[in-house]
Design a protein around this motif. Structure first.
Motif: not given
Length: 280
Positions: A8, A11, A46, A49-50, A89-90
């Motif tokens: 986190w 990110s 998302a 975050v990626s 994944s994000a």
């Protein structure tokens, strides 16, 4: 839990949350159904975050070399392999949620994320470092309009405002790290321009974006501008000018970048307050 907190932290949670709030605000301004606003917010979260985690995964060795103790990967809180798994994944989640909102949203979000990842992968070290921000933020208002039941691109004024704010974000975000970046071979456009010129251009960009948001919804008719719009416009301009003054006076702290993000939130709030500004 250490790994989760590390991911986190990698990110870039501050900007990630601000951009997510911006997306939600634009969804409201576009008159989206509540479930679409929720999906839009989750898709953008998302995606951000990626972008954030992939940036730190790519820069892990560079951050260690300059002693970036504020970076979880550089501290060893989480492995680079785990960061790549989380980033990819994000990215998949972001695109899957975008697809639910429509093919137009999927295409726009995919282009914006590809642009952001290209910046992370190497464009940030070139004179073209500004380009991904113009593309991604220019497309950003269309995320909301393309998520509608009757999808359409955002008005031109909204695209211009998004691109202008994207330019300001880039020109100020790197200011605290200019010296560390130079030591590791990063010479993007702000590094070449220097902090003072970058700050002035960022302020001009914010003011330009603010003018677009002020006049775009009323087709340039000053008499039709609502009083609340003037309030948000003045507040955004003050934030931009203050950011420039701080840099010109010798400060290059992260407060300058935060002021630019505040200006972006104020302009999004203006769209919500005036109601229906992004509806066809």
């Amino acid at each position: 839990m250490t790994s989760v907190r590390g991911l986190w932290g990698a990110s870039h949670p501050g900007p990630t949350l601000v951009v997510t709030v911006l997306a939600i605000a634009l969804g409201v301004a576009a008159g989206l159904d509540p479930w679409r606003i929720v999906l839009l917010g989750l898709a953008v979260l998302a995606g951000q975050v990626s972008v954030g985690i992939s940036n730190d995964a790519i820069d892990a060795e560079r951050d260690r070399a300059v002693g970036r103790s504020d970076k979880p990967l550089a501290r060893g809180d989480v492995s680079v392999r785990a960061a790549w798994i989380a980033a990819i994944s994000a990215l998949v989640v972001a695109l899957a949620l975008s697809a639910v909102l429509g093919l137009g949203m999927l295409a726009a979000h995919a282009i914006a994320l590809a642009s952001a990842w290209a910046y992370n992968a190497g464009l940030k070290a070139t004179p073209f470092s500004l380009l991904p921000f113009l593309v991604s933020f220019g497309l950003f208002p269309s995320f909301a309009t393309l998520s509608a039941s009757d999808p359409h691109l955002a008005p031109l004024w909204a695209t211009i405002a998004g691109a202008a704010l994207g330019a300001a974000v880039h020109l100020t975000n790197v200011l605290p790290d200019l010296d560390d970046d130079r030591r590791t071979g990063i010479r993007g456009l702000p590094h070449r321009l220097g902090p003072r010129v970058s700050a002035i251009l960022a302020a001009v960009a914010v003011v330009g974006g603010a003018i677009a948001v002020l006049l775009g919804p009323v087709a340039g008719d000053l008499a039709a501008v609502a009083p609340v719009s003037w309030v948000f416009f003045v507040a955004a301009v003050v934030a931009a000018v203050l950011a420039a003054v701080l840099v010109l006076s010798g400060s290059s702290g992260r407060v300058v970048f935060r002021l630019v993000m505040l200006a972006a939130l104020l302009l999004a709030a203006e769209l919500v307050a005036t109601g229906g500004a992004l509806t066809p």
